[in-house]
Design a protein around this motif. Structure first.
Motif, PDB file in Angstrom:
ATOM      1  N   ARG C 145     -16.500  74.678 -16.166  1.00  0.00           N
ATOM      2  CA  ARG C 145     -16.207  73.246 -16.242  1.00  0.00           C
ATOM      3  C   ARG C 145     -14.823  73.011 -16.804  1.00  0.00           C
ATOM      4  O   ARG C 145     -14.059  72.196 -16.327  1.00  0.00           O
ATOM      5  N   SER C 155     -23.073  79.768 -20.906  1.00  0.00           N
ATOM      6  CA  SER C 155     -24.330  80.459 -20.621  1.00  0.00           C
ATOM      7  C   SER C 155     -24.080  81.960 -20.751  1.00  0.00           C
ATOM      8  O   SER C 155     -22.937  82.426 -20.731  1.00  0.00           O
ATOM      9  N   GLY C 157     -24.456  84.425 -18.727  1.00  0.00           N
ATOM     10  CA  GLY C 157     -23.730  85.031 -17.618  1.00  0.00           C
ATOM     11  C   GLY C 157     -22.267  84.631 -17.614  1.00  0.00           C
ATOM     12  O   GLY C 157     -21.386  85.455 -17.346  1.00  0.00           O
TER      13      GLY C 157
ATOM     14  N   GLY E  50     -28.403  76.293 -15.623  1.00  0.00           N
ATOM     15  CA  GLY E  50     -29.147  75.483 -16.590  1.00  0.00           C
ATOM     16  C   GLY E  50     -30.520  76.050 -16.930  1.00  0.00           C
ATOM     17  O   GLY E  50     -31.326  75.374 -17.567  1.00  0.00           O
ATOM     18  N   LYS E  51     -30.782  77.287 -16.546  1.00  0.00           N
ATOM     19  CA  LYS E  51     -32.089  77.888 -16.780  1.00  0.00           C
ATOM     20  C   LYS E  51     -32.399  77.987 -18.269  1.00  0.00           C
ATOM     21  O   LYS E  51     -33.483  77.592 -18.726  1.00  0.00           O
ATOM     22  N   SER E  52     -31.454  78.525 -19.027  1.00  0.00           N
ATOM     23  CA  SER E  52     -31.701  78.691 -20.459  1.00  0.00           C
ATOM     24  C   SER E  52     -31.847  77.337 -21.144  1.00  0.00           C
ATOM     25  O   SER E  52     -32.669  77.164 -22.038  1.00  0.00           O
ATOM     26  N   THR E  53     -31.049  76.388 -20.719  1.00  0.00           N
ATOM     27  CA  THR E  53     -31.164  75.048 -21.286  1.00  0.00           C
ATOM     28  C   THR E  53     -32.555  74.483 -21.006  1.00  0.00           C
ATOM     29  O   THR E  53     -33.180  73.868 -21.885  1.00  0.00           O
TER      30      THR E  53
HETATM   31  N1  LIG Z   1     -24.320  73.747 -26.531  1.00  0.00           N
HETATM   32  C1  LIG Z   1     -23.670  73.572 -25.381  1.00  0.00           C
HETATM   33  N2  LIG Z   1     -22.555  72.810 -25.360  1.00  0.00           N
HETATM   34  C2  LIG Z   1     -21.881  72.626 -24.216  1.00  0.00           C
HETATM   35  N3  LIG Z   1     -22.229  73.152 -23.033  1.00  0.00           N
HETATM   36  C3  LIG Z   1     -23.323  73.926 -22.995  1.00  0.00           C
HETATM   37  C4  LIG Z   1     -24.088  74.180 -24.157  1.00  0.00           C
HETATM   38  N4  LIG Z   1     -25.121  74.978 -23.811  1.00  0.00           N
HETATM   39  C5  LIG Z   1     -24.992  75.225 -22.495  1.00  0.00           C
HETATM   40  N5  LIG Z   1     -23.914  74.585 -21.989  1.00  0.00           N
HETATM   41  C6  LIG Z   1     -23.456  74.599 -20.594  1.00  0.00           C
HETATM   42  O1  LIG Z   1     -24.564  74.271 -19.798  1.00  0.00           O
HETATM   43  C7  LIG Z   1     -24.587  75.060 -18.632  1.00  0.00           C
HETATM   44  C8  LIG Z   1     -25.956  75.690 -18.448  1.00  0.00           C
HETATM   45  O2  LIG Z   1     -26.130  76.727 -19.400  1.00  0.00           O
HETATM   46  P1  LIG Z   1     -27.410  77.661 -19.405  1.00  0.00           P
HETATM   47  O3  LIG Z   1     -27.258  78.576 -20.553  1.00  0.00           O
HETATM   48  O4  LIG Z   1     -28.627  76.826 -19.335  1.00  0.00           O
HETATM   49  O5  LIG Z   1     -27.227  78.468 -18.031  1.00  0.00           O
HETATM   50  P2  LIG Z   1     -28.155  79.573 -17.414  1.00  0.00           P
HETATM   51  O6  LIG Z   1     -28.714  79.034 -16.174  1.00  0.00           O
HETATM   52  O7  LIG Z   1     -29.105  80.085 -18.418  1.00  0.00           O
HETATM   53  O8  LIG Z   1     -27.087  80.705 -17.054  1.00  0.00           O
HETATM   54  P3  LIG Z   1     -27.175  82.292 -17.191  1.00  0.00           P
HETATM   55  O9  LIG Z   1     -27.887  82.802 -16.024  1.00  0.00           O
HETATM   56  O10 LIG Z   1     -25.742  82.699 -17.142  1.00  0.00           O
HETATM   57  O11 LIG Z   1     -27.826  82.585 -18.486  1.00  0.00           O
HETATM   58  C9  LIG Z   1     -23.506  76.103 -18.763  1.00  0.00           C
HETATM   59  O12 LIG Z   1     -22.464  75.777 -17.866  1.00  0.00           O
HETATM   60  C10 LIG Z   1     -23.006  75.977 -20.171  1.00  0.00           C
HETATM   61  O13 LIG Z   1     -21.601  76.100 -20.226  1.00  0.00           O
END
Ligand SMILES: Nc1ncnc2c1ncn2[C@@H]1O[C@H](COP(=O)(O)OP(=O)(O)OP(=O)(O)O)[C@@H](O)[C@H]1O
Ligand SMILES: Nc1ncnc2c1ncn2[C@@H]1O[C@H](COP(=O)(O)OP(=O)(O)OP(=O)(O)O)[C@@H](O)[C@H]1O
Ligand SMILES: [Mg+2]
Ligand SMILES: [Mg+2]
Lengths: 352, 300, 285, 352, 285
Positions: C145, C155, C157, E50-53
């Motif tokens: 972003r 995240s 990854g 956004g999976k972890s979120t």
């Molecule tokens: N505390 C935060 N502040 C700002 N942005 C965040 C925060 N936590 C997550 N993000 C953003 O939200 C998006 C989703 O993050 P998330 O960790 O959910 O991804 P993910 O699907 O688990 O990815 P991965 O497979 O890489 O683990 C990412 O682009 C990350 O940069």
């Protein structure tokens, strides 16, 4: 810095970003909370002021003077804290360097300018020793610099008494070249208001430190070393060198204040500076530095110093009973940080 | 007064140890008192054990107990807080160790079992300063307190307030650890309250800071101070400072060591039930020249 | 494939009878290994076998308790990772070595910031640094972003991608990758494998650590197998089949037991279990 | 604890472990370095002692007295630091609670025991407020408790002067029940040597705190909260409750010292305790606590307090010139920590 | 397989139009999902999707900016992960949520320590805790040297194993696994998959996040696909083939481009590249 729809790489607006104004972005800077707090304190004292002078240039000349000698060292302490270390010897170093200068001039008969030079060399050496010990022994800098603090405090008193028989060094103004040195370090300017030249030093050093922290490679290293020393080391940052240089800078900025103070008062007292190490740390923390390192700003520390300066001078202008000084200080501190949290958190959005 | 520990006695003359335990802070006042004690110990040929508690009554009590444990031959103590050290002093008298009180304590020394008292209450010294400033025509006084936790300073201001007559305001400043900031605070106060015509500093460094502040603020207040330094004496000579209260604290260190030695060696007591007063003396323009060199040498 | 393509005889990197103790823990004992320019060397092994410790000894993080290191035939002793970087050895650590509170672009260039200006005015070329960081991440299939975002909020990854992109960008002679694809998506993993092959083509010596035998077999020229801190096998590509590699990595006998156990679970599970075992034992194509 | 070939799960000796003796394992405990340092300091003062009393039980009675009032709070401060927070108001709290007790007894005419009870309630409330503010505002506890420190300092002086007209509350011994309270908090025991009962409190609290830290669930939570508050929260540790309880414990242990001191001295000074917050932190850090939290020991803080107590009394017994006291303190601190690093590092094996 | 086996109609866990913003970052927007007892639900998606979120919103770490959560049909608002745990929801976080300086066994039982004794003497049952921790790790194929070792000194895989073993041990009704096998060896991954199947058999609702489509397809009953914070697909097992899953996760078009690019590299690489693409596109058996 370019959160919004800048003309950068991603072609269109990123749908994963909510719109943010410039205001919100400013609100997220580490020093912003401190700035709000400072504004609050300023307004408070402008309102309760009994004399109408606090919010004038005359008043500003007073509180900037107080803030300057705190701020000069607080900025260095902030950088050191961002780099993940403490220097408890920064306060006593003010006294030590003043005494070195004083003894060189009055007892060794040196001219003032060479004595100032030697004073800075002395401070740099002490700072380097601090840093070297921290880096070598891997002990917490809190302990190492505390030991240095005690040692210097003892040496200050012991040596001064042994040489002069008293607890102070007088008559620095009798040294050769005093007049020109005083102009550079201790003069007043802008006549009706009598600002102190220390304020200029303070502003310049704040600007330089901010530039270094945000723009220079060394600044990058400082933040990295404090944020995660291991990660920094693994990516090739010269961790030891960075830390030692920070300790040297801190000691030398304390020496600058020592020189300013002793030229200004023309005498130095052996106990000088003891206790102000915490004032510096307080200024840095109020200014947004994390005690755990890796985060903070130089300008924030200066704002923190301003808050402290305004509080002390403001109480005098307000005519409050100084029995309660510390209660006022405590409440002002609460206020400054509450303003910070409440407003900046609301604007910057939720955390959890 | 012979206690239960008569084992190692206090008889072995020539090898006496005298403990001087004050609530001092190593600053300009107490360093002179200490020098007096050292000079006396040198002259009398006794061993001196000088300790300071930095205004912490508990620490002072602990230091007295340590001296009792070390079986010294005499203890000289300042008494800023009689309640706090009476228990420790009781141990000393129980152990048969003679006591002399110094500096503060002129009203309680007999209750504490001391053989005499040397000194001058801070409060009486303050009263003297208040009188002098009132005589100089002062109507509003700023009493500058540079250490919040120091009861002696509060006593000085309280004494000054009693005799000054006019309005007295206690003003807390940063202190000697940052004299330039202190100067600036005083300047702000003088700017804010132009009615102040007298400033009483309680330390020579604070006096010099007040002098600078007066200049910065463009005030024409009269400055007086406690205790001496080279700078202060020359300022008095120049007429910048009206006077300095001189408690002759050199004597407060010197005399108790002498008295305790004589008590040990010759069973002498001094004073005849009255305290030995060392002040207040005043250094003014008239007598400043006499003490100038002594102040530089750290004995006045 | 196992001969050097760029070397002058001596291997690019050599480790001679190295041991590493942490207090009473013996993490590596008497390990020898050599890495040639223009080849991909895979270090395989179970969890806790000592792979990461091995690469940390190579990259200057750990000082070996015993044994020596050689770079291009010359004996070295790295005082810090900075020394190793100076010799052109770039590493992706398993724990990524990023500073959470610092922004993406600052982390990307940490320790090797591009500067402009001279003398006391020498400063980081921020515009260039941001641009490069964004581009390199985009090349990996990571559309960040905002390169000013703190790495700590990325995240898993995305964070790994920052560490890889950085090492690839700076890796001059040796590129060490410790489980670089563990947190990456399918596409991003593919990109990393492509990077590995590209680096090898450029004559870089690559050390690649993975738990995925398929990935290892796809790109590896040389395979070292670590077990409980000791070097057990040393195969060139033509000495080993994918099958043997999988079996070695999974521990043959135990895998059979697992298969048996899963068989006993009923219904659909049987199907899934069968599939899994097949996958573990055989791999694709 | 079971590093060696214990009769535990893995059948044979693990070839991935070098043999370690019990000695090496002890050397790795956080408080071990401090213990070595304490031994060094003890030997030093036993050697330089002028009176022959330092290494005797009589000498021990003196330095344990001085260590006890530091140690009681230092142990609490250590737990709080392990929990990742600071309490700068712990020092002034000693004075505040003494003043509360004194004013309740002398001005309100309460009996001593109920006054002591109310004093602890007061301390618990202040501690809870500290904790609540830290948890709610998410500001660094350094700032929050600093504000509390200043506020209490101001209140102590202001209220005492307003009520008593002086800066001191006297004659606490005139309260009803003073004699029995004095027995519990301020008496002496073991006759020829005159140990202070504060030492018993200190030892008991150290043992309890050590037990809590190593054996109780709450202790596990303390370490986790300080080691990684996020991870702790994610695994279900009640982070806020843990922190608030720690702040309450710290304030109440300061109150205990306040009660002990004021019953012993039968008077309280408004400025009492100010400055000792750092003594507590120093004791905890010398005892092996990390400033960053998550690591340390309660017993270590007590050893740290012993080092400070020994240095204080040892210098008096050694008859050293007080001009150099701080230099000695600094060198002793250097020595204590160098002994720690050099020996324990050599024994425990390399780090990198 | 998609019907509940233990439910009384309402799904075990339900997420209704949930969004999550971090300041200006929109990590999730308007996501709905439901998880049934006795099934394995896979959440798939690219890095940063956004999976972890999403799982942090389910486990009480994040408070959703908008939308509601329901557990067994009842609306809940988790103040902290402790609340979620109290409802029987155990989670393996991607960042593992272990405290580095604490020992393995203390981390294992953190927040749910087994105690013995009563009243003020209630204390952790250290002997039992150590035993359980050692056993559970051994069951995963991790032979820890010493359960008193600080977690921070474990290898990446060992640390991940601690987090998984803990969640499996405590997961009563819902077990959430965020990329649990990323740092694990072949054998250990197999064990985790077996755990997932076992939990499902016991009627636990399992949420499984992975970048490995083979793993997902092996155990999953239900698949949700996230892309750039939005829920894109919602398949049951019989609605989707492994092939489609792989293609969805890798982004079909881009994969073709990658294949093409790799083809252009010469020699052996071509072979490796071909293999890789095959692997990405087809998977085993
Ligand atoms: N505390 C935060 N502040 C700002 N942005 C965040 C925060 N936590 C997550 N993000 C953003 O939200 C998006 C989703 O993050 P998330 O960790 O959910 O991804 P993910 O699907 O688990 O990815 P991965 O497979 O890489 O683990 C990412 O682009 C990350 O940069
Ligand atoms: N600093 C340390 N102190 C003590 N033990 C350590 C330390 N670092 C690693 N170890 C131990 O050494 C062993 C090897 O660790 P290493 O990280 O090299 O394993 P690995 O092969 O990389 O495993 P993984 O595949 O899980 O990443 C582990 O058992 C670990 O517990
Ligand atoms: Mg590893
Ligand atoms: Mg994730």
């Amino acid at each position: 810095m370019s959160t919004t729809t800048a003309p950068a790489a991603p072609p269109a607006a990123d749908e994963r970003l909510a719109k943010t104004g410039a205001v919100t972005r400013i609100f997220r800077r580490p020093e912003f909370g401190a700035l709000l707090g400072a504004l609050g304190v300023f307004i408070l004292f402008a309102v309760v002021d009994q004399t109408g002078k606090f919010a004038s240039l005359e008043g500003a000349a007073r509180w900037t003077d107080s803030a300057a000698t705190i701020g000069i060292v607080a900025v260095a302490v902030a950088l050191l804290m961002i780099g993940g270390e403490f220097d408890l010897s920064a306060g006593v170093m003010v006294g030590s360097s003043g005494l070195v200068l004083g003894l060189l001039v009055t007892e060794m008969g040196l001219a003032v300018w060479p004595a100032i030079l030697l004073t800075f060399v002395f401070a740099a050496a002490v700072g380097a020793l601090n840093g070297w010990l921290v880096v070598k022994t891997k002990l917490p800098s809190f302990i190492v610099t505390l030991a240095m603090f005690f040692s210097l405090q003892g040496i200050n008193l012991g040596v001064t008494k042994a040489i002069t028989g008293t607890v102070r060094v007088d008559d620095i103004d009798e040294g050769a070249g005093f007049a020109s040195a005083e102009k550079v370090f201790a003069a007043q300017f802008w006549d009706p208001y009598q600002f102190r030249v220390a304020v200029v030093w303070w502003v310049v050093l704040t600007v330089v430190a901010t530039w270094v922290l945000t723009r220079a490679r060394f600044g990058n290293w400082i933040t990295a070393v404090g944020g995660d020393a291991n990660a920094a080391r693994n990516t090739g940052v010269p961790v030891s060198r960075t830390k030692i240089l920070l300790f040297m800078y801190t000691a030398m900025s304390a020496a600058l204040v020592g020189v300013i103070t002793s030229l200004r008062l023309q005498s130095v007292q052996a106990g000088q500076g003891v206790g102000s190490e915490f004032t510096f740390i307080i200024a840095a923390v109020v200014g947004g530095c994390l005690l755990t390192g890796g985060y903070g700003s130089a300008i924030g520390a200066s704002i923190g110093a301003s808050i402290i300066g305004m509080a002390f001078i403001g109480i005098a202008f307000a005519g409050w009973n100084t029995d309660w000084t510390y209660l006022f200080l405590g409440l002002i501190l609460f206020m400054a940080v509450m303003v910070n949290t409440l407003i900046s958190r609301r604007v910057a959005g939720g955390r959890r | 007064d012979d206690g239960d520990s008569g084992d190692s006695g206090s008889s072995s003359s020539g090898d006496l140890t005298i403990a001087v335990i004050t609530h001092g802070d190593g600053g300009s006042f107490w360093s002179v008192a200490k020098k007096g004690a050292e000079d006396a110990a040198d002259k009398m040929g006794v061993t001196l054990d000088y300790q300071e508690s930095n205004n912490d009554p508990e620490k002072q009590a602990q230091l007295i107990e340590a001296a009792v444990t070390a079986d010294v031959d005499g203890i000289a103590v300042s008494v800023p807080n009689p309640d706090a050290i009476q228990g420790a002093l009781q141990q000393a008298t129980d152990a048969g160790i003679p006591i002399v009180t110094l500096n503060s304590g002129s009203t309680v020394w007999q209750d504490l079992g001391a053989i005499t008292h040397v000194g001058q209450d801070e409060k009486i010294a303050g009263e003297g300063a208040g009188e002098q400033l009132a005589a100089n025509g002062g109507t509003k006084m700023l009493c500058v307190i540079h250490e919040q936790n120091n009861t002696g300073l509060q006593d000085r201001c309280a004494g000054a307030a009693e005799t000054f007559g006019g309005e007295v305001e206690n003003f807390q400043v940063t202190g000697t650890e940052d004299p330039s900031k202190t100067a600036n605070e005083i300047a702000a106060k003088l700017q804010a309250d132009t009615g102040i015509d007298s400033v009483l500093a309680l330390n020579p460094d604070i006096a010099m800071a007040a002098l600078e502040a007066k200049d910065t603020a463009g005030s024409d207040a009269t400055i007086a101070t406690f205790d001496l330094s080279g700078d202060v004496v020359s300022a008095i000579e120049d007429g910048d400072i009206l006077f300095a209260v001189d408690q002759q604290q050199y004597l407060q260190g010197y005399l108790p060591v002498v008295f305790l030695t004589l008590f040990n060696e010759n069973a002498n007591t001094v004073g005849g039930g009255q305290p030995v007063l060392t002040g207040p003396g005043f250094v003014t323009k008239d007598n400043a020249a006499q003490v100038a060199d002594l102040a530089e040498a750290g004995t006045r | 494939m196992t001969t050097t393509t760029a070397g002058q005889g001596a291997p690019m990197l050599e480790m001679d009878h190295v041991s590493k103790h942490f207090g009473s823990v013996i993490a590596l004992r008497d390990v020898s290994l050599h890495v040639d320019a223009g080849t991909v060397t895979c270090v395989l092994g179970d969890n806790g076998a000592g792979k990461s410790t091995l690469i940390k000894a190579l990259s200057g993080v750990h000082l070996p308790t015993e044994g020596t290191l050689k770079v291009e035939g010359e004996q070295v002793s790295f005082g810090s990772p900075r020394d190793a970087l100076a010799k052109g050895i770039a590493t992706v650590y398993q724990d990524l070595a990023t500073v959470p509170l610092m922004s993406v672009w600052r982390n990307f260039f940490l320790g090797s910031e591009p500067t402009k200006g001279v003398g006391p005015l020498r400063r980081i070329d921020v515009v260039k640094a941001k641009e490069v960081a964004r581009e390199e991440l985009a090349r990996m299939g990571i559309d960040i972003r905002d390169v000013d975002q703190p790495v700590g909020t990325l995240s898993g990854g995305e964070r790994q991608a920052v560490a890889i992109a950085r090492a690839v960008y700076f890796g001059a002679k040796v590129l060490i990758l410790d489980e670089p694809t563990s947190a990456l998506g399918v596409k991003q993993s593919g990109v990393v494998l492509r990077y590995v092959v590209q680096a090898k083509e450029r004559g870089v010596a690559v050390i690649f650590i993975t738990h995925n035998p398929h990935h290892a077999y796809m790109v590896g020229d040389h395979f070292f197998l670590l077990n409980r801190g000791k070097m057990m096998e040393n195969w060139t590509r033509d000495e080993v089949s994918l099958d043997a590699l999988v079996r070695a990595m999974a521990g043959g006998a135990e895998l059979e037991a697992l298969a048996h156990e899963l068989e006993e679970l009923g219904g659909d599970v049987k199907h899934a279990a069968r599939e899994q075992i097949d996958h573990l034992q055989a791999g694709p194509s």
